[in-house]
Design a protein around this motif. Structure first.
Motif, mmCIF file in Angstrom:
data_model
loop_
_atom_site.group_PDB
_atom_site.id
_atom_site.type_symbol
_atom_site.label_atom_id
_atom_site.label_comp_id
_atom_site.label_asym_id
_atom_site.label_seq_id
_atom_site.Cartn_x
_atom_site.Cartn_y
_atom_site.Cartn_z
ATOM 1 N N LYS A 10 -61.951 -110.099 7.481
ATOM 2 C CA LYS A 10 -61.011 -109.662 8.508
ATOM 3 C C LYS A 10 -59.620 -109.431 7.917
ATOM 4 C CE LYS A 10 -63.826 -110.215 12.090
ATOM 5 N NZ LYS A 10 -63.535 -111.261 13.084
ATOM 6 N N LEU A 11 -58.933 -108.439 8.458
ATOM 7 C CA LEU A 11 -57.528 -108.243 8.120
ATOM 8 C C LEU A 11 -56.757 -109.488 8.548
ATOM 9 C CD1 LEU A 11 -55.021 -106.430 7.382
ATOM 10 C CD2 LEU A 11 -54.955 -105.881 9.822
ATOM 11 N N THR A 12 -55.940 -110.012 7.633
ATOM 12 C CA THR A 12 -55.183 -111.237 7.904
ATOM 13 C C THR A 12 -53.713 -111.007 7.588
ATOM 14 O OG1 THR A 12 -57.109 -112.580 7.330
ATOM 15 C CG2 THR A 12 -54.980 -113.696 7.377
ATOM 16 N N LEU A 13 -52.845 -111.544 8.449
ATOM 17 C CA LEU A 13 -51.403 -111.499 8.240
ATOM 18 C C LEU A 13 -50.892 -112.926 8.159
ATOM 19 C CD1 LEU A 13 -50.362 -108.804 10.905
ATOM 20 C CD2 LEU A 13 -51.019 -108.430 8.529
ATOM 21 N N ASP A 14 -50.279 -113.280 7.030
ATOM 22 C CA ASP A 14 -49.660 -114.588 6.842
ATOM 23 C C ASP A 14 -48.150 -114.436 6.834
ATOM 24 O OD1 ASP A 14 -52.037 -115.975 6.697
ATOM 25 O OD2 ASP A 14 -52.175 -115.887 4.519
ATOM 26 N N ALA A 15 -47.462 -115.318 7.559
ATOM 27 C CA ALA A 15 -46.005 -115.259 7.657
ATOM 28 C C ALA A 15 -45.359 -116.181 6.629
ATOM 29 C CB ALA A 15 -45.559 -115.652 9.063
ATOM 30 N N TYR A 16 -44.239 -115.712 6.062
ATOM 31 C CA TYR A 16 -43.469 -116.490 5.086
ATOM 32 C C TYR A 16 -41.987 -116.454 5.469
ATOM 33 C CZ TYR A 16 -47.528 -116.741 2.008
ATOM 34 O OH TYR A 16 -48.769 -117.002 1.478
ATOM 35 N N ALA A 17 -41.284 -117.502 5.089
ATOM 36 C CA ALA A 17 -39.870 -117.617 5.427
ATOM 37 C C ALA A 17 -38.956 -117.054 4.349
ATOM 38 C CB ALA A 17 -39.511 -119.081 5.699
ATOM 39 N N ASP A 18 -39.503 -116.711 3.174
ATOM 40 C CA ASP A 18 -38.661 -116.247 2.073
ATOM 41 C C ASP A 18 -39.256 -115.012 1.421
ATOM 42 O OD1 ASP A 18 -40.796 -117.882 1.026
ATOM 43 O OD2 ASP A 18 -39.817 -117.691 -0.917
ATOM 44 N N ILE A 19 -38.391 -114.242 0.755
ATOM 45 C CA ILE A 19 -38.813 -112.981 0.149
ATOM 46 C C ILE A 19 -39.672 -113.195 -1.096
ATOM 47 C CG2 ILE A 19 -36.813 -112.697 -1.378
ATOM 48 C CD1 ILE A 19 -36.831 -109.712 -0.562
ATOM 49 N N ASN A 20 -39.653 -114.405 -1.656
ATOM 50 C CA ASN A 20 -40.519 -114.712 -2.793
ATOM 51 C C ASN A 20 -41.927 -115.111 -2.358
ATOM 52 O OD1 ASN A 20 -38.607 -114.377 -4.997
ATOM 53 N ND2 ASN A 20 -37.572 -116.181 -4.167
ATOM 54 N N PHE A 21 -42.149 -115.216 -1.060
ATOM 55 C CA PHE A 21 -43.451 -115.578 -0.495
ATOM 56 C C PHE A 21 -43.947 -116.910 -1.057
ATOM 57 C CE2 PHE A 21 -42.965 -111.118 0.273
ATOM 58 C CZ PHE A 21 -43.583 -110.901 1.498
ATOM 59 N N GLU A 22 -43.029 -117.872 -1.072
ATOM 60 C CA GLU A 22 -43.351 -119.211 -1.564
ATOM 61 C C GLU A 22 -43.274 -120.270 -0.468
ATOM 62 O OE1 GLU A 22 -40.529 -119.738 -4.674
ATOM 63 O OE2 GLU A 22 -41.640 -118.520 -6.145
ATOM 64 N N ARG A 23 -42.726 -119.911 0.710
ATOM 65 C CA ARG A 23 -42.563 -120.866 1.809
ATOM 66 C C ARG A 23 -43.330 -120.378 3.024
ATOM 67 N NH1 ARG A 23 -36.511 -120.374 2.513
ATOM 68 N NH2 ARG A 23 -36.954 -121.526 4.430
ATOM 69 N N PRO A 24 -44.611 -120.770 3.145
ATOM 70 C CA PRO A 24 -45.407 -120.351 4.308
ATOM 71 C C PRO A 24 -44.787 -120.863 5.602
ATOM 72 C CG PRO A 24 -46.802 -121.291 2.592
ATOM 73 C CD PRO A 24 -45.389 -121.601 2.207
ATOM 74 N N ALA A 25 -44.786 -119.988 6.608
ATOM 75 C CA ALA A 25 -44.230 -120.368 7.905
ATOM 76 C C ALA A 25 -45.265 -121.050 8.793
ATOM 77 C CB ALA A 25 -43.674 -119.135 8.610
ATOM 78 N N GLY A 26 -46.492 -121.151 8.295
ATOM 79 C CA GLY A 26 -47.543 -121.815 9.071
ATOM 80 C C GLY A 26 -48.127 -120.951 10.166
ATOM 81 N N ILE A 27 -47.938 -119.633 10.078
ATOM 82 C CA ILE A 27 -48.467 -118.708 11.083
ATOM 83 C C ILE A 27 -49.427 -117.745 10.404
ATOM 84 C CG2 ILE A 27 -47.894 -116.894 12.736
ATOM 85 C CD1 ILE A 27 -45.177 -118.166 13.081
ATOM 86 N N ARG A 28 -50.648 -117.698 10.912
ATOM 87 C CA ARG A 28 -51.656 -116.762 10.397
ATOM 88 C C ARG A 28 -52.276 -116.022 11.573
ATOM 89 N NH1 ARG A 28 -56.041 -118.548 6.057
ATOM 90 N NH2 ARG A 28 -54.221 -118.071 4.749
ATOM 91 N N TRP A 29 -52.266 -114.689 11.474
ATOM 92 C CA TRP A 29 -52.891 -113.860 12.508
ATOM 93 C C TRP A 29 -54.042 -113.097 11.874
ATOM 94 C CZ3 TRP A 29 -54.110 -108.798 13.567
ATOM 95 C CH2 TRP A 29 -54.412 -108.494 14.901
ATOM 96 N N GLN A 30 -55.199 -113.137 12.536
ATOM 97 C CA GLN A 30 -56.389 -112.476 12.010
ATOM 98 C C GLN A 30 -56.902 -111.482 13.039
ATOM 99 O OE1 GLN A 30 -59.944 -114.897 10.844
ATOM 100 N NE2 GLN A 30 -59.349 -114.225 8.789
#
Length: 224
Positions: A10-30
């Motif tokens: 499935k297509l998945t979207l993961d949210a991050y709080a920083d532009i380096n994509f090192e701090r996951p925001a804990g939100i995943r949409w599938q």
């Protein structure tokens, strides 16, 4: 073949709080259903400069714009695919990725991936068209067009630009009163590089620069 192997990726979207994509925001949409269409766009910008004595302008590369993608999604709660029910919660969770966040003072960065497809950027636009409702007005079907723009950290931009790369040529548009040695000093940090500049541009008279003249700036390996 086990159940995991039978399941559709499935297509998945993961949210991050920083532009380096090192701090996951804990939100995943599938996605319930994978995209019906995926469009990719890349654009380079060229600047036309007319040199004195030439009949046509020279096209010089002035930069590239961030890559962009567009995803066309279908959300369906009619029971044709999966359990029947309203799509409101799933749609709200998706749109949450476009909302301003008080802690970062901007929307989340998003990593979108599906099979071999992987894209990191920001959601710049989400267009929702509702197609079907139940008797209470709860949406049962909707199409969503998502637009994402690439987001690169300063470190990634610097690595891609490689300003001292031996295969990188640049151009210089001569302004009124400029000399070859002053251009060399400004570009290379050493006025002595006027000689490689003159050789690269086949200048018989290095002092005879003309306003509007387009010079080739040789890369690092050619300057020595």
């Amino acid at each position: 073949m086990n159940l995991t192997e039978l399941q559709l990726t499935k297509l998945t979207l993961d949210a991050y709080a920083d532009i380096n994509f090192e701090r996951p925001a804990g939100i995943r949409w599938q996605a319930q259903l994978n995209p019906t269409e995926l469009a990719f766009s890349r654009k380079n910008v060229y600047q036309a400069t007319q040199s004195a004595g030439t009949s046509a302008p020279q096209q010089s590369f002035s930069g590239g714009e961030p890559d962009q993608i567009q995803l066309d999604l279908l959300l369906d709660g009619t029971g044709v695919v999966g359990e029947p029910g309203g799509i409101g919660r799933s749609l709200d969770a998706l749109l949450e990725l476009t909302r301003f966040q008080g802690d970062t003072h901007q929307p989340y960065y998003v990593h979108a991936y599906w099979g071999r497809f992987s894209f990191r950027g920001v959601l710049t636009q989400a267009d929702v068209t509702y197609k079907l409702f139940d008797r209470t007005g709860e949406p049962l079907r909707a199409t969503v067009k998502l637009a994402l723009k690439e987001a690169l950290s300063p470190e990634e931009v610097a690595a891609e630009d490689r300003p001292s790369s031996p295969d990188l040529y640049q151009t210089w548009l001569v302004s009124d009163g400029e000399r070859l040695d002053t251009i060399a000093a400004q570009v290379y940090g050493d006025s002595a590089f006027w000689r490689p500049l003159a050789a690269a541009n086949r200048l018989a008279n290095p002092r005879g620069l003309v306003t509007g003249q387009l010079l080739i700036l040789p890369p690092l390996a050619v300057r020595r």
